[in-house]
Design a protein around this motif. Sequence first.
Motif, mmCIF file in Angstrom:
data_model
loop_
_atom_site.group_PDB
_atom_site.id
_atom_site.type_symbol
_atom_site.label_atom_id
_atom_site.label_comp_id
_atom_site.label_asym_id
_atom_site.label_seq_id
_atom_site.Cartn_x
_atom_site.Cartn_y
_atom_site.Cartn_z
ATOM 1 N N UNK A 43 0.839 -1.199 0.000
ATOM 2 C CA UNK A 43 0.000 0.000 0.000
ATOM 3 C C UNK A 43 0.875 1.251 0.000
ATOM 4 N N UNK A 44 0.420 2.272 -0.719
ATOM 5 C CA UNK A 44 1.171 3.523 -0.820
ATOM 6 C C UNK A 44 0.308 4.697 -0.369
ATOM 7 N N UNK A 45 0.857 5.551 0.463
ATOM 8 C CA UNK A 45 0.189 6.790 0.866
ATOM 9 C C UNK A 45 -1.274 6.555 1.244
ATOM 10 N N UNK A 46 -1.506 5.619 2.119
ATOM 11 C CA UNK A 46 -2.856 5.276 2.580
ATOM 12 C C UNK A 46 -3.768 4.781 1.459
ATOM 13 N N UNK A 47 -3.180 4.426 0.326
ATOM 14 C CA UNK A 47 -3.951 3.869 -0.786
ATOM 15 C C UNK A 47 -3.647 2.377 -0.827
ATOM 16 N N UNK A 48 -4.630 1.534 -0.507
ATOM 17 C CA UNK A 48 -4.354 0.099 -0.457
ATOM 18 C C UNK A 48 -4.039 -0.468 -1.843
ATOM 19 N N UNK A 49 -3.244 -1.520 -1.854
ATOM 20 C CA UNK A 49 -2.964 -2.225 -3.106
ATOM 21 C C UNK A 49 -4.146 -3.147 -3.360
ATOM 22 N N UNK A 50 -4.759 -3.018 -4.511
ATOM 23 C CA UNK A 50 -5.978 -3.739 -4.847
ATOM 24 C C UNK A 50 -5.747 -5.254 -4.886
ATOM 25 N N UNK A 51 -6.462 -6.013 -4.054
ATOM 26 C CA UNK A 51 -6.319 -7.474 -4.056
ATOM 27 C C UNK A 51 -6.668 -8.094 -5.414
ATOM 28 N N UNK A 52 -7.593 -7.474 -6.150
ATOM 29 C CA UNK A 52 -7.939 -7.968 -7.478
ATOM 30 C C UNK A 52 -6.772 -7.842 -8.437
ATOM 31 N N UNK A 53 -6.076 -6.717 -8.365
ATOM 32 C CA UNK A 53 -4.889 -6.509 -9.195
ATOM 33 C C UNK A 53 -3.820 -7.516 -8.817
ATOM 34 N N UNK A 54 -3.652 -7.737 -7.512
ATOM 35 C CA UNK A 54 -2.673 -8.712 -7.020
ATOM 36 C C UNK A 54 -2.970 -10.088 -7.606
ATOM 37 N N UNK A 55 -4.229 -10.473 -7.568
ATOM 38 C CA UNK A 55 -4.651 -11.762 -8.102
ATOM 39 C C UNK A 55 -4.385 -11.859 -9.603
ATOM 40 N N UNK A 56 -4.652 -10.777 -10.336
ATOM 41 C CA UNK A 56 -4.407 -10.768 -11.779
ATOM 42 C C UNK A 56 -2.909 -10.832 -12.096
ATOM 43 N N UNK A 57 -2.079 -10.240 -11.235
ATOM 44 C CA UNK A 57 -0.626 -10.328 -11.428
ATOM 45 C C UNK A 57 -0.190 -11.785 -11.268
ATOM 46 N N UNK A 58 -0.740 -12.455 -10.266
ATOM 47 C CA UNK A 58 -0.403 -13.869 -10.054
ATOM 48 C C UNK A 58 -0.850 -14.740 -11.222
#
Length: 141
Positions: free
Chosen positions: A55-70
């Motif tokens: 997460x950056x600057x109180x902006x969470x890293x999107x779990x959906x994006x994480x899943x798509x990266x995997x």
Amino acid sequence: MNALDRQAELALHRAAQPVVVPVEMVRGRRTSGAAFTLACDASGLEDKEICFALAEDDKPFDPGTFSRIKKGSNTLPADLVATFCKVVGNTIYLEWLAYQCGYGVVMLKSEAERRAELLEERLKEERIKTAALMDALRGGR
């Protein structure tokens, strides 16, 4: 509904467990998603822990994006690669990316020297502690 059901999840930070993964295993991954997944798995951290740490600057890293990266249908933004490597405690993903372009990854000498100095400092402190304990033991007889 009891109090435990209403209790929010507490975000805790665990450090990744450093492991050595053979370079053949890294280079053998066919997709960036497979290399990314290997890096995550090798860390011993859960996906949500990695997302939380990215997460950056109180902006969470999107779990959906994480899943798509995997899955390999998305890629990790280049400006997060260094942070990702620190979070997962390995450079598997970076090594895979470099290998795709015909390159390898080496630690800069200044970083290696910094780590060596830190370890030497810790060793010196431990030797001082050991000497003090030995003196105390000898004096107690």
